[in-house]
Design a protein around this motif. Sequence first.
Motif, PDB file in Angstrom:
ATOM      1  N   THR A   1       0.835  -1.205   0.000  1.00  0.00           N
ATOM      2  CA  THR A   1       0.000   0.000   0.000  1.00  0.00           C
ATOM      3  C   THR A   1       0.865   1.249   0.000  1.00  0.00           C
ATOM      4  O   THR A   1       0.605   2.204  -0.750  1.00  0.00           O
ATOM      5  CB  THR A   1      -0.907   0.015   1.247  1.00  0.00           C
ATOM      6  N   TYR A   2       1.906   1.254   0.839  1.00  0.00           N
ATOM      7  CA  TYR A   2       2.796   2.404   0.922  1.00  0.00           C
ATOM      8  C   TYR A   2       3.484   2.662  -0.405  1.00  0.00           C
ATOM      9  O   TYR A   2       3.507   3.805  -0.893  1.00  0.00           O
ATOM     10  CB  TYR A   2       3.837   2.176   2.020  1.00  0.00           C
ATOM     11  N   PHE A   3       4.047   1.595  -1.009  1.00  0.00           N
ATOM     12  CA  PHE A   3       4.767   1.777  -2.266  1.00  0.00           C
ATOM     13  C   PHE A   3       3.822   2.136  -3.410  1.00  0.00           C
ATOM     14  O   PHE A   3       4.185   2.912  -4.301  1.00  0.00           O
ATOM     15  CB  PHE A   3       5.575   0.524  -2.604  1.00  0.00           C
ATOM     16  N   THR A   4       2.601   1.594  -3.365  1.00  0.00           N
ATOM     17  CA  THR A   4       1.606   1.965  -4.372  1.00  0.00           C
ATOM     18  C   THR A   4       1.258   3.440  -4.240  1.00  0.00           C
ATOM     19  O   THR A   4       1.139   4.163  -5.242  1.00  0.00           O
ATOM     20  CB  THR A   4       0.331   1.121  -4.213  1.00  0.00           C
ATOM     21  N   TYR A   5       1.099   3.882  -2.999  1.00  0.00           N
ATOM     22  CA  TYR A   5       0.783   5.293  -2.758  1.00  0.00           C
ATOM     23  C   TYR A   5       1.918   6.196  -3.228  1.00  0.00           C
ATOM     24  O   TYR A   5       1.685   7.212  -3.896  1.00  0.00           O
ATOM     25  CB  TYR A   5       0.519   5.507  -1.266  1.00  0.00           C
ATOM     26  N   ARG A   6       3.163   5.820  -2.890  1.00  0.00           N
ATOM     27  CA  ARG A   6       4.311   6.636  -3.292  1.00  0.00           C
ATOM     28  C   ARG A   6       4.434   6.689  -4.816  1.00  0.00           C
ATOM     29  O   ARG A   6       4.700   7.745  -5.390  1.00  0.00           O
ATOM     30  CB  ARG A   6       5.603   6.060  -2.698  1.00  0.00           C
ATOM     31  N   ARG A   7       4.235   5.553  -5.467  1.00  0.00           N
ATOM     32  CA  ARG A   7       4.335   5.511  -6.920  1.00  0.00           C
ATOM     33  C   ARG A   7       3.211   6.330  -7.554  1.00  0.00           C
ATOM     34  O   ARG A   7       3.440   7.057  -8.531  1.00  0.00           O
ATOM     35  CB  ARG A   7       4.269   4.058  -7.401  1.00  0.00           C
ATOM     36  N   THR A   8       2.035   6.246  -6.989  1.00  0.00           N
ATOM     37  CA  THR A   8       0.902   6.996  -7.537  1.00  0.00           C
ATOM     38  C   THR A   8       1.106   8.491  -7.359  1.00  0.00           C
ATOM     39  O   THR A   8       0.764   9.286  -8.248  1.00  0.00           O
ATOM     40  CB  THR A   8      -0.406   6.560  -6.863  1.00  0.00           C
ATOM     41  N   ARG A   9       1.660   8.908  -6.218  1.00  0.00           N
ATOM     42  CA  ARG A   9       1.973  10.321  -6.012  1.00  0.00           C
ATOM     43  C   ARG A   9       2.936  10.816  -7.096  1.00  0.00           C
ATOM     44  O   ARG A   9       2.764  11.907  -7.642  1.00  0.00           O
ATOM     45  CB  ARG A   9       2.602  10.544  -4.634  1.00  0.00           C
ATOM     46  N   ALA A  10       3.934   9.991  -7.403  1.00  0.00           N
ATOM     47  CA  ALA A  10       4.904  10.381  -8.432  1.00  0.00           C
ATOM     48  C   ALA A  10       4.217  10.497  -9.796  1.00  0.00           C
ATOM     49  O   ALA A  10       4.490  11.433 -10.561  1.00  0.00           O
ATOM     50  CB  ALA A  10       6.039   9.357  -8.497  1.00  0.00           C
ATOM     51  N   ILE A  11       3.304   9.554 -10.081  1.00  0.00           N
ATOM     52  CA  ILE A  11       2.587   9.593 -11.364  1.00  0.00           C
ATOM     53  C   ILE A  11       1.679  10.818 -11.433  1.00  0.00           C
ATOM     54  O   ILE A  11       1.614  11.502 -12.462  1.00  0.00           O
ATOM     55  CB  ILE A  11       1.768   8.302 -11.556  1.00  0.00           C
TER      56      ILE A  11
ATOM     57  N   ARG B   1      -7.623  12.002  -2.225  1.00  0.00           N
ATOM     58  CA  ARG B   1      -8.741  11.197  -2.744  1.00  0.00           C
ATOM     59  C   ARG B   1      -8.277   9.793  -3.087  1.00  0.00           C
ATOM     60  O   ARG B   1      -8.933   8.803  -2.750  1.00  0.00           O
ATOM     61  CB  ARG B   1      -9.325  11.861  -3.996  1.00  0.00           C
ATOM     62  N   PHE B   2      -7.142   9.745  -3.789  1.00  0.00           N
ATOM     63  CA  PHE B   2      -6.623   8.436  -4.144  1.00  0.00           C
ATOM     64  C   PHE B   2      -6.220   7.656  -2.889  1.00  0.00           C
ATOM     65  O   PHE B   2      -6.456   6.445  -2.796  1.00  0.00           O
ATOM     66  CB  PHE B   2      -5.403   8.576  -5.066  1.00  0.00           C
ATOM     67  N   ALA B   3      -5.588   8.355  -1.930  1.00  0.00           N
ATOM     68  CA  ALA B   3      -5.157   7.687  -0.697  1.00  0.00           C
ATOM     69  C   ALA B   3      -6.356   7.094   0.042  1.00  0.00           C
ATOM     70  O   ALA B   3      -6.286   5.976   0.568  1.00  0.00           O
ATOM     71  CB  ALA B   3      -4.416   8.670   0.206  1.00  0.00           C
ATOM     72  N   LEU B   4      -7.457   7.841   0.077  1.00  0.00           N
ATOM     73  CA  LEU B   4      -8.661   7.335   0.735  1.00  0.00           C
ATOM     74  C   LEU B   4      -9.163   6.085   0.041  1.00  0.00           C
ATOM     75  O   LEU B   4      -9.467   5.072   0.695  1.00  0.00           O
ATOM     76  CB  LEU B   4      -9.741   8.424   0.734  1.00  0.00           C
ATOM     77  N   LEU B   5      -9.250   6.133  -1.285  1.00  0.00           N
ATOM     78  CA  LEU B   5      -9.707   4.978  -2.047  1.00  0.00           C
ATOM     79  C   LEU B   5      -8.753   3.804  -1.875  1.00  0.00           C
ATOM     80  O   LEU B   5      -9.181   2.652  -1.679  1.00  0.00           O
ATOM     81  CB  LEU B   5      -9.826   5.354  -3.532  1.00  0.00           C
ATOM     82  N   LEU B   6      -7.446   4.099  -1.926  1.00  0.00           N
ATOM     83  CA  LEU B   6      -6.440   3.046  -1.777  1.00  0.00           C
ATOM     84  C   LEU B   6      -6.517   2.411  -0.392  1.00  0.00           C
ATOM     85  O   LEU B   6      -6.511   1.179  -0.254  1.00  0.00           O
ATOM     86  CB  LEU B   6      -5.046   3.637  -2.005  1.00  0.00           C
TER      87      LEU B   6
END
Length: 386
Positions: free
Chosen positions: A27-37, A197-202
Amino acid sequence: MPYSKIRKRYLLLLLFLMVGVAVSVPTYFTYRRTRAILLEEIQSNALNSAHAIATFLSSDIEQYRPLSEATTLIEGSELHQTYLGYNSLMRTIKEKSDATFIYTSKYLDDQTSAFILDGEESGTVLFSPFGSHDGMDEEELHTFLTGESTVSDLKEDPEWGTYLSAYAAIIDRRDTSVVGLVGVDYSEDHFDQLTSRFALLLNLSFALFAVVTALALYAAILTIQDHSGLDELTGLGNKRAFNRTLRLILEEAKKRKQPFVLCMLDIDCFKSINDTYGHPVGDLVLQSMGKALLDLTQKNRSCFRIGGDEFALILPSSGRLQAEQAKRELFNHFKHLDIPNLHDRKVTVSIGIGEWVTGITAETLVSYADKDLYEQKRKKVCPATP
């Protein structure tokens, strides 16, 4: 036998913790990668907007260049009217986009630029008047000097806050000179709004996944635990389950200072039943014994097949009187039991009783019940095998 309620609670909590930790890493790495995207996407949007506005102003350079070269504007003049028209257009573009600031500026020196157009409403706090000065960052300077579009990462500015900026050069194609540039800013608040928003959904998705996974593992473990302690033929607990349950009930009896009774049961002359009628019929007898015990205990899983035709029944919070009552009920049940292929032969059982009192160990209690069972069986004679 199944886990106790306390052990089940701890097991479930442990599974939630383990699955939660396991899920939190991706979850953490997905969040970090999504923030970068998302940051890259915002940078791309800022560049596209800046380039589109710069292209338009470059195509209308005969109108824009005099404005860029002016040092002051006289209210009511033609140049002032041009300025107002451009600013109105800038406001419209900003309103239709999600950019935080849209403006144009010109080069003064390597540290300073001057505002020309601004997409903010005139007279508001955020509005930058014509000719007002602003500091210059390295991306902005690079665009002024080379004409190449640039974009920054999120940066903190003491005056404007934290934001990223994209710059595109306004070029006079007649002499290829850089007349000025278009700046498009996106604030950190805008970025945080998208990522939150994405973090909440994630988080909701991974939390749901963790809960479902933990519950599925919990159910699987309990199922395996239950089946690992079951006798397949009768559905009763096996010897392993008996030993575990006896220890648990004994510990509980010590705490509550309440007696309980252990009954050891044996089907009379079971070997002759197998020898005379065959093992399939013998299995039917064993299954009938299991059903009788389950019915007697109202399926509370305190009855066990501990080997062959030997069974055990634990009666918590009971004394010898309750045990004698249970004994009579079992005798009566088997008296009226009709098992196919046994013809007129009736099935009988012997039952030994051991009552637990303070100070008695589990092994001693089993020994007492076994001894009583042996005394009951010694009095019976099996029919001769044909």
